[in-house]
Design a protein around this motif. Structure first.
Motif, short mmCIF file in Angstrom:
data_model
loop_
_atom_site.label_atom_id
_atom_site.label_comp_id
_atom_site.label_asym_id
_atom_site.label_seq_id
_atom_site.Cartn_x
_atom_site.Cartn_y
_atom_site.Cartn_z
N ASN A 5 5.85 21.81 -8.22
CA ASN A 5 6.77 22.52 -7.32
C ASN A 5 6.03 22.92 -6.06
O ASN A 5 4.83 23.17 -6.07
CB ASN A 5 7.33 23.78 -8.01
CG ASN A 5 8.44 24.41 -7.21
OD1 ASN A 5 8.18 25.25 -6.35
ND2 ASN A 5 9.68 24.03 -7.49
N VAL A 6 6.78 22.99 -4.94
CA VAL A 6 6.14 23.27 -3.65
C VAL A 6 5.51 24.66 -3.60
O VAL A 6 4.72 24.95 -2.68
CB VAL A 6 7.17 23.13 -2.51
CG1 VAL A 6 7.60 21.68 -2.38
CG2 VAL A 6 8.38 24.03 -2.71
N ASN A 7 5.85 25.52 -4.54
CA ASN A 7 5.29 26.87 -4.53
C ASN A 7 4.04 26.97 -5.39
O ASN A 7 3.57 28.08 -5.66
CB ASN A 7 6.34 27.87 -4.99
CG ASN A 7 7.52 27.93 -4.04
OD1 ASN A 7 7.34 27.91 -2.82
ND2 ASN A 7 8.72 27.98 -4.58
N THR A 8 3.50 25.86 -5.86
CA THR A 8 2.34 25.87 -6.76
C THR A 8 1.27 24.94 -6.23
O THR A 8 1.43 24.27 -5.21
CB THR A 8 2.74 25.42 -8.18
OG1 THR A 8 3.22 24.07 -8.12
CG2 THR A 8 3.83 26.33 -8.75
N GLN A 19 7.96 11.54 -3.19
CA GLN A 19 9.36 11.92 -3.30
C GLN A 19 9.46 13.45 -3.10
O GLN A 19 8.79 14.19 -3.83
CB GLN A 19 9.94 11.56 -4.67
CG GLN A 19 9.98 10.07 -4.97
CD GLN A 19 10.58 9.81 -6.33
OE1 GLN A 19 11.73 10.17 -6.59
NE2 GLN A 19 9.78 9.23 -7.21
N CYS A 20 10.25 13.89 -2.15
CA CYS A 20 10.49 15.31 -1.91
C CYS A 20 11.91 15.62 -2.39
O CYS A 20 12.89 15.29 -1.70
CB CYS A 20 10.34 15.65 -0.43
SG CYS A 20 8.68 15.25 0.22
N LEU A 21 12.04 16.22 -3.56
CA LEU A 21 13.34 16.44 -4.16
C LEU A 21 13.98 17.73 -3.61
O LEU A 21 13.27 18.69 -3.25
CB LEU A 21 13.21 16.52 -5.68
CG LEU A 21 12.59 15.27 -6.34
CD1 LEU A 21 12.48 15.45 -7.84
CD2 LEU A 21 13.39 14.02 -6.00
N PRO A 22 15.30 17.79 -3.53
CA PRO A 22 15.98 18.96 -2.97
C PRO A 22 15.67 20.27 -3.70
O PRO A 22 15.74 21.35 -3.13
CB PRO A 22 17.46 18.62 -3.08
CG PRO A 22 17.49 17.12 -3.14
CD PRO A 22 16.25 16.73 -3.85
N ASN A 23 15.32 20.18 -4.98
CA ASN A 23 15.04 21.40 -5.76
C ASN A 23 13.62 21.91 -5.59
O ASN A 23 13.17 22.80 -6.30
CB ASN A 23 15.34 21.17 -7.24
CG ASN A 23 14.41 20.12 -7.84
OD1 ASN A 23 13.59 19.53 -7.15
ND2 ASN A 23 14.55 19.90 -9.14
N GLY A 24 12.86 21.32 -4.62
CA GLY A 24 11.50 21.78 -4.36
C GLY A 24 10.45 21.08 -5.19
O GLY A 24 9.27 21.46 -5.15
N TRP A 63 8.99 17.62 4.30
CA TRP A 63 9.77 18.34 5.32
C TRP A 63 11.16 18.64 4.77
O TRP A 63 11.82 17.76 4.22
CB TRP A 63 9.91 17.49 6.59
CG TRP A 63 8.60 17.15 7.26
CD1 TRP A 63 7.77 16.14 6.98
CD2 TRP A 63 8.01 17.89 8.31
NE1 TRP A 63 6.67 16.14 7.79
CE2 TRP A 63 6.78 17.22 8.63
CE3 TRP A 63 8.35 19.05 9.04
CZ2 TRP A 63 5.91 17.67 9.64
CZ3 TRP A 63 7.49 19.47 10.04
CH2 TRP A 63 6.28 18.80 10.33
N TYR A 64 11.55 19.92 4.97
CA TYR A 64 12.89 20.32 4.56
C TYR A 64 13.59 20.93 5.77
O TYR A 64 12.99 21.72 6.51
CB TYR A 64 12.85 21.38 3.44
CG TYR A 64 12.41 20.80 2.10
CD1 TYR A 64 13.35 20.27 1.23
CD2 TYR A 64 11.06 20.80 1.73
CE1 TYR A 64 12.94 19.75 0.01
CE2 TYR A 64 10.65 20.28 0.53
CZ TYR A 64 11.60 19.76 -0.34
OH TYR A 64 11.22 19.25 -1.54
#
Length: 816
Positions: free
Chosen positions: A630-633, A583-588, A670-671
């Protein structure tokens, strides 16, 4: 002739009762004296008065009377005996029928001394003209005379006293005392008689040649005119002397034993004869039956082959086991002369019964499987056996009631008098156990215990009957499986062998309670079992990853409900979209579920990590590990192009001490960087909706079903249906016409009345506004309707369950 026949056998009269006439009746015997008074016979009176009643040879009944019995009339060597028999079908002898039988027999000449050994008494009769003087007896036993003389002078001309000689003392009894003690005493013009039951107190057990005798040494005093006479009334009868060797009965009787030979010094045999059932047999007859009669110096011996003509077998029971004993009623007459008595005649009646021998019973399976009928023959039995009940599923059922359980019993008789029993049971009765065997075979097991009783001894024994028949009628369950993108679905069509089979998924028992824990679905309508399992589940096996999807399988096993042995295996494999794992959530935020592959059996899902090995799963099961980050971690990399931004990471598994992963699951989110959406809007005044009236008809049916499975409705011929209070009633309402899939049937109101008129009073609501009646003590229960071969449109049916009730007013039942 008639129900009774008589026969003269020397100094005994035998009356035989017709076994067929008196079968299954309770009997009472009485003896009628010369004055016409009937004296009811019991064991004590019989042994005291010279009567014997025997039940033998498969319910054959015999009455025997001594020539000098208490109530016989003896005149000129002819004795007359009259008996009265009452027969009734009940033990209280109500409504008894009375039968009289009088018979006379001539017996003579009498020997100076006659000894009789009957089965229940000993008897000695001697002439009054004793060949010895009183003086001789005084010399032999002087104390007898001393004891008796004072009373003898005042006594009447009859037996008045007996003196018993015992090792420790001499005991004198007057006639009245002897009679009360059970002794039988009688005199005629020429004879004096003493009869002694085997239970008498003065009996002594003596041995001669290793054989035990019941013996009584006694002197009997009587007065004749002015003389006081004393006679020797000693008697002895063999108790044993029977051996069994090499299937042969050997009966040995010593000849001249004490005390019946006291005072005699020389002996000479006059006659030795033997027979069966009081009938003497010639040497030729004995040889034809293979009997052997030996007469040597000190003993007489008879040898009878077990099973020979003249005897009979009767059923016997030992420790609950069925068996048989061979019985023969032997008869021996020995006449001899000695220098004390002259001629003595000794008659011995000896019923010999061989030891118990177990007899195996044949149980023959004659089942007619094409007619679906189990047929078992049990036997053979002797005629003295009767089947009284059957134990079916732990409950004893009398033979007449067994037919209500589906068990028919027949008795068959053979020419030799033996018989057998046939048990017939249809395969489909509930008590027949049905089990799946193999391939298309079912095993049908008949397990019944037959209880028997013997006549007339009333011994009981049981015969367990276990018969297994294999029938080619097994219908195995079949399966249909499919996937809908997120779930596995298995639909099993029941056969006729899986009623007690249990569903297992990966050795996990699937029950209605267990599936709720895992959010599975389980439905069983009696004919079909439907199971739904989500793709992400601990009971799913994941086989491989591919760009086309994830291959997963679900294995269902049906196991025996008792042994848990595997009966049937079903498996379904499907490919699921990889998007089911991520699941790729809109909040990252990314939620990724990694699954354990069957090829990596030693993988520990709790040790799975992301690129940054400090990122561990937040939820772990045996086969899955879920990460949320989170995508930044967690070492996530990022790539751009003109329209999208991609975040990549991997789920990895390392074996200890090895930096090369053995498991690697790469995933990407993918965003969109920039996205424009054009929306065209036009305001237009639409007319308000309207409904055009129309006319049509709805065809409905209301049916009552027998079971919750809704598989069998009651037919018209089965009405009215009888139910008890609180029994369940299963109703089904169906929309028959029109067959429009867009229609759905809803039940607004439903009520019960006390008559066939729907408007009659009283009424009780069962459904109110599509809901159960909240005032009901036992509320209506709705049942789900699923698709089946009969149900094409589940939305066109409604099923509900109502508990049986009745209308009352106060405490009075209301009836139509």
């Amino acid at each position: 002739t008639g129900p009774m026949s008589s026969e003269c056998l020397g100094n005994l009269l035998r009356i035989t009762l017709s076994a067929e006439y008196f079968k299954d009746k309770y009997l009472s015997f009485s003896v009628v004296d010369p004055s016409g008074i009937a004296w009811e016979l019991d064991e004590t009176m019989a042994s005291q008065c010279g009567y014997t009643v025997t039940y033998s040879n498969w319910s054959k009944i015999e009455f025997r009377a001594s020539a000098l019995s208490c109530h016989s009339h003896l005149e000129k060597d002819v004795f007359v005996v009259t008996i009265q028999i009452k027969a009734s079908h009940t033990p209280d002898m109500k409504n008894a029928t009375t039968h009289l039988k009088s018979a006379s027999c001539y017996y003579g000449p009498w020997s100076p001394r006659e000894l009789v050994c009957e089965s229940n008494y000993m008897e000695v009769s001697v002439r009054r003209e004793v060949p010895q003087t009183v003086k001789d007896f005084i010399q032999d036993e002087p104390e007898d005379w001393t004891l008796a003389f004072p009373e003898a002078k005042a006594g009447k001309a009859s037996i008045w006293q007996i003196v018993f000689h015992q090792p420790e003392e001499k005991k004198a009894l007057l006639v009245s005392d002897a009679w009360r003690a059970g002794y039988g005493l009688n005199t005629t013009d020429t004879r004096v008689l003493l009869r002694i039951p085997y239970t008498a107190e003065q009996i002594q057990l003596v041995e001669d040649q290793g054989i035990t005798f019941s013996a009584v040494r006694s002197s009997t005093f009587y007065k004749q005119r002015w003389m006081i006479l004393m006679v020797d009334t000693a008697v002895a009868c063999p108790v044993d002397g029977v051996d069994y060797t090499n299937k042969t009965i050997i009966w040995t009787v010593p000849k001249y034993i004490q005390p019946r030979s006291t005072g005699a010094t020389s002996f000479k045999d006059v006659l030795v004869e033997a027979g069966v059932d009081l009938r003497k047999l010639s040497a030729k007859e004995m040889a034809s039956r293979k009997y052997v009669l030996l007469n040597d110096l000190n003993a007489i011996t008879m040898k009878i082959p077990i099973g020979a003509e003249g005897g009979y077998y009767k059923t016997s029971v030992s420790s609950g086991q069925h068996g048989a004993k061979y019985t023969i009623n032997l008869f021996l007459e020995h006449q001899w002369e000695d220098n004390k008595w002259g001629l003595t005649k000794h008659t011995i009646i000896k019923e010999i019964e061989t030891p118990f021998e177990q007899v195996e019973l044949a149980i023959t399976n004659n089942s007619n499987l094409s007619a679906r009928l189990m047929n078992v023959t049990v036997g053979t039995f002797l005629p003295d056996v009767e089947l009284v009940n059957l134990t079916i599923e732990g409950a004893a059922v009398a033979v007449p009631e067994a037919v209500q359980h589906g068990y028919l019993t027949y008795e068959i008789r053979y020419a030799n008098g033996s018989k057998a029993y046939i048990i017939q049971v249809p395969l489909d009765v509930p008590s027949i156990k049905k089990e799946y065997a193999t391939a298309d075979m079912r095993a049908y097991t008949l397990n019944v215990t037959l209880a028997f009783i013997t006549h007339p001894t009333s011994e009981t024994f049981a015969v367990p009957v276990i018969i297994v028949s294999a029938v080619k009628d097994a219908v195995l369950p079949s399966v249909r499986g499919f996937c809908d993108g997120r779930n596995f679905h298995l639909v099993i069509t029941h056969g006729n062998v899986d009623q007690n089979w249990l569903p297992f998924i990966s050795d996990w028992h699937v029950t209605p309670e267990a599936v709720q824990k895992y959010n599975y679905s389980l439905r069983d309508n009696g004919t079909h079992l439907a199971i739904s399992v989500p793709f992400i589940s601990s009971h799913v096996n994941y086989e491989d990853f591919h760009t086309s999807g994830i291959k997963a399988s679900l294995r269902l096993t049906l196991k025996d409900g008792i042994t848990l042995a595997n009966r049937r295996d079903f498996s379904i494999s499907c490919r699921f979209s990889p998007s089911e794992l991520i699941q790729c959530l809109p909040n990252g935020t990314v939620v990724i579920t990694a699954v354990k592959l069957v090829g990596v059996a030693d993988l520990d899902t709790s040790l799975l990590v992301l690129r940054d090995r400090r990122c561990k799963p937040s939820l772990v099961t045996e086969k899955t590990a879920t990460f949320k980050f989170n995508v930044n971690t967690c070492g996530t990399s990022r790539k751009f192009n003109s329209t999208t931004m991609a975040y990549e990471n991997e789920v990895l598994y390392f074996r200890p001490g090895n930096d090369t992963p053995v498991y690697q699951l790469k995933f990407v989110c993918w965003y969109a960087i920039k996205q424009t959406v054009d929306v065209q809007y036009e305001s237009k005044k639409n007319p308000p909706p309207s409904i055009k009236p129309g006319f049509g008809s709805l065809a409905l049916s209301l049916k009552l079903f027998k079971e919750k499975s809704y598989s069998e409705p009651y037919q018209e011929l089965e009405y009215p249906v009888v139910k008890y209070l609180r029994d369940a009633l299963y109703f089904e309402v169906e929309l028959l016409q029109p067959k429009d899939v867009r229609l759905e049937l809803n039940l607004d109101d439903c009520w019960a009345t006390n008559s066939r008129s729907q408007d009659s009073i009283p009424q009780w609501p069962i459904l109110i506004n599509r809901c159960e009646n909240s005032k009901d003590s036992y509320r209506t229960v709705f049942h789900e309707v699923s698709y089946s071969l009969r149900v094409k449109f589940p939305q066109h049916l409604k099923r509900f369950e109502v508990k049986m009730f009745t209308f009352v007013q106060g405490t009075t039942l209301l009836q139509e």
